[in-house]
Design a protein around this motif. Structure first.
Motif, PDB file in Angstrom:
ATOM      1  N   THR A 175      -6.639  10.668  -9.593  1.00 54.46           N
ATOM      2  CA  THR A 175      -7.537   9.572  -9.973  1.00 54.46           C
ATOM      3  C   THR A 175      -7.653   8.481  -8.908  1.00 54.46           C
ATOM      4  O   THR A 175      -8.439   7.547  -9.068  1.00 54.46           O
ATOM      5  CB  THR A 175      -7.062   8.923 -11.280  1.00 54.46           C
ATOM      6  N   THR A 176      -6.850   8.570  -7.850  1.00 53.50           N
ATOM      7  CA  THR A 176      -6.810   7.529  -6.826  1.00 53.50           C
ATOM      8  C   THR A 176      -6.931   8.151  -5.439  1.00 53.50           C
ATOM      9  O   THR A 176      -6.379   9.218  -5.195  1.00 53.50           O
ATOM     10  CB  THR A 176      -5.492   6.728  -6.906  1.00 53.50           C
ATOM     11  N   THR A 177      -7.632   7.472  -4.539  1.00 56.91           N
ATOM     12  CA  THR A 177      -7.744   7.941  -3.159  1.00 56.91           C
ATOM     13  C   THR A 177      -7.016   6.990  -2.220  1.00 56.91           C
ATOM     14  O   THR A 177      -6.690   5.850  -2.584  1.00 56.91           O
ATOM     15  CB  THR A 177      -9.213   8.045  -2.724  1.00 56.91           C
ATOM     16  N   VAL A 178      -6.775   7.458  -1.001  1.00 61.84           N
ATOM     17  CA  VAL A 178      -6.177   6.610   0.023  1.00 61.84           C
ATOM     18  C   VAL A 178      -7.064   5.395   0.280  1.00 61.84           C
ATOM     19  O   VAL A 178      -6.582   4.266   0.397  1.00 61.84           O
ATOM     20  CB  VAL A 178      -5.960   7.402   1.328  1.00 61.84           C
ATOM     21  N   THR A 179      -8.385   5.619   0.318  1.00 64.39           N
ATOM     22  CA  THR A 179      -9.320   4.507   0.568  1.00 64.39           C
ATOM     23  C   THR A 179      -9.240   3.461  -0.531  1.00 64.39           C
ATOM     24  O   THR A 179      -9.295   2.254  -0.264  1.00 64.39           O
ATOM     25  CB  THR A 179     -10.760   5.040   0.692  1.00 64.39           C
ATOM     26  N   ALA A 236       0.835  -1.200   0.000  1.00 69.45           N
ATOM     27  CA  ALA A 236       0.000   0.000   0.000  1.00 69.45           C
ATOM     28  C   ALA A 236       0.870   1.250   0.000  1.00 69.45           C
ATOM     29  O   ALA A 236       0.567   2.236  -0.698  1.00 69.45           O
ATOM     30  CB  ALA A 236      -0.924  -0.011   1.220  1.00 69.45           C
ATOM     31  N   HIS A 237       1.936   1.229   0.761  1.00 67.96           N
ATOM     32  CA  HIS A 237       2.872   2.366   0.800  1.00 67.96           C
ATOM     33  C   HIS A 237       3.461   2.628  -0.592  1.00 67.96           C
ATOM     34  O   HIS A 237       3.519   3.778  -1.059  1.00 67.96           O
ATOM     35  CB  HIS A 237       3.985   2.062   1.796  1.00 67.96           C
ATOM     36  N   HIS A 238       3.853   1.561  -1.262  1.00 63.35           N
ATOM     37  CA  HIS A 238       4.405   1.706  -2.617  1.00 63.35           C
ATOM     38  C   HIS A 238       3.363   2.289  -3.566  1.00 63.35           C
ATOM     39  O   HIS A 238       3.660   3.191  -4.368  1.00 63.35           O
ATOM     40  CB  HIS A 238       4.884   0.344  -3.125  1.00 63.35           C
ATOM     41  N   ASP A 239       2.142   1.784  -3.482  1.00 64.79           N
ATOM     42  CA  ASP A 239       1.088   2.267  -4.380  1.00 64.79           C
ATOM     43  C   ASP A 239       0.743   3.724  -4.102  1.00 64.79           C
ATOM     44  O   ASP A 239       0.482   4.504  -5.032  1.00 64.79           O
ATOM     45  CB  ASP A 239      -0.164   1.399  -4.231  1.00 64.79           C
TER      46      ASP A 239
END
Length: 317
Positions: free
Chosen positions: A281-285, A270-273
C-alpha cells in the motif's frame, strides 16, 4: 499547489491575464497581426514558476509586484528594461531580477521565450540575516544581475530543478515538507547568486553564543519538530540565538549545517517508515516526499550512502 495554463491571441485577454498573474500592467503590441501568448504557471507555497512564449513584440509597464521576480531568457530579447536607477537589456541565457519588490518597471519584449520565477521576499530572511539581530531588517537584493556567470548558471539550474522535479507532480508538490524544502532551496540560491544585504560571517557575539548549550537546544527543537516545516530562522529562534550563531555552532561542533542536520533526521524517519510500512500500500516515493525528499534519484543515493542499501530493499525486506 496549482497549475494554470493560458493560450490566447487576443491582446486584451493577455493584458487581463498578466495583470492578474503578476501586477496591474498595461501592454501594447507593435505587431498586431501576431499576438499569441502561451503561458504555464506552477505554484507551490510562496513560489510561482512560469514559462512564457510570446510570438509578438510587446511593451509593458508594471506596478510594483511586492515579490522578487526573476527572469531567465530562453530566446528572443527583452529591451529597454527600466526601473528607478537602472536601464538594461537581456538576451538568451541571461538571468536577472526584474526590479526590487517595491518598484515599478517597464520595457519591451521582442518575440521571447522566457521563465519568470517569483518568490516572497520574506523567504530570504528565513535562510539568512542582516547585521543587527536585535532589530532585524529584511534581507534584500542590492543588484539585479548575478555577481558571476557561474552564480547565474547555478540559479538557472536550481529553477529548472524546482520546476521539473518539485512542481511537475502535484502529489509531490502538495507535501508540506517538500514545499518548505523547495522554498528554502530557491531562496538560498537567490542569495548565493545576487549581491544582497545578508551577513554570513559570525560576529564576536555570535561566536560567544555558539556554545554546546545552544547546539543542544537546536538539536532538541529539530528532533521534536522534524515532521513540520522548519527554517534556519525557526531553529535559531528556538535556540535563542542569531541565525549566524546557530550556523557557526553547527559548523564548530558537528561540522555540518543546521539544514543538513534536519535532512539527516528526516532521512532517519524515512528509514524507519520504510522498514515498518506495508509495501502493498506504500511506495518509496510516498515516504520520501512525506519527509521532504522530492527527487527520487537523489533520495535513493543519499539513502544508499547512509544505510548501504536501496530504499526499495528496506521497504520490501
Amino acid at each position: 499547489m496549482g497549475t494554470l495554463v493560458f493560450d490566447s491571441d487576443d491582446l486584451e485577454r493577455t493584458e487581463d491575464f498578466l495583470s492578474k498573474a503578476y501586477a496591474k500592467m498595461r501592454i501594447g503590441s507593435s505587431t498586431p497581426s501576431a499576438s499569441r501568448a502561451q503561458i504555464r504557471r506552477d505554484t507551490v507555497a510562496s513560489i510561482s514558476v512560469d514559462e512564457l512564449d510570446l510570438d509578438f513584440d510587446m511593451s509593458y509597464s508594471v506596478t510594483p509586484l511586492g515579490r522578487i521576480c526573476l527572469c531567465v531568457v530562453h530566446a528572443g530579447t527583452i529591451e529597454d528594461h527600466v526601473f528607478p536607477g537602472v536601464e538594461d537589456a537581456f538576451g538568451p541565457g541571461d538571468v536577472v531580477s526584474f526590479a526590487p519588490p517595491d518598484l515599478p518597471y517597464s520595457g519591451r519584449i521582442r518575440a521571447a521565450r522566457y521563465n519568470i520565477t517569483m518568490l516572497d521576499p520574506a523567504l530570504l530572511s528565513q535562510v539568512a540575516a542582516t547585521v543587527d539581530q536585535r532589530t532585524p531588517q529584511p534581507v534584500r537584493l542590492t543588484g539585479h544581475r548575478p555577481h558571476s556567470a557561474a552564480a547565474a548558471g547555478h540559479l538557472r539550474r536550481t529553477i529548472n530543478f524546482v520546476r521539473d522535479h518539485a512542481l511537475a507532480d502535484p502529489a509531490i508538490a502538495d507535501q508540506p515538507l517538500v514545499q518548505a524544502t523547495v522554498s528554502q532551496l530557491l531562496a538560498g540560491s537567490v542569495l548565493a547568486a545576487f549581491p544582497n544585504t545578508a551577513l554570513t560571517d559570525p560576529t564576536a557575539s555570535d561566536r560567544g553564543d555558539a556554545h554546546p548549550g545552544t547546539l543542544q537546544r537546536a538539536l532538541s527543537h529539530i528532533d521534536d519538530h522534524a515532521a513540520e516545516p522548519l527554517t534556519v530562522a525557526d531553529i535559531a529562534a528556538a535556540a535563542h540565538v542569531s541565525v549566524r550563531a546557530l550556523q557557526y555552532a553547527f559548523r564548530r561542533h558537528l561540522d555540518t549545517t543546521p539544514m543538513a542536520y534536519v535532512r539527516r533526521v528526516r532521512l532517519a524517519h524515512a528509514h524507519h517508515d520504510l522498514a515498518t510500512a506495508d509495501p502493498g500500500t506504500t511506495t518509496v516515493t510516498d515516504i520520501a516526499t512525506r519527509w521532504g525528499f522530492f527527487h527520487p534519484a537523489r533520495f535513493a543515493a543519499l539513502y544508499r550512502e547512509t544505510y548501504r542499501t536501496a530504499p526499495s530493499a528496506t521497504l520490501h525486506s
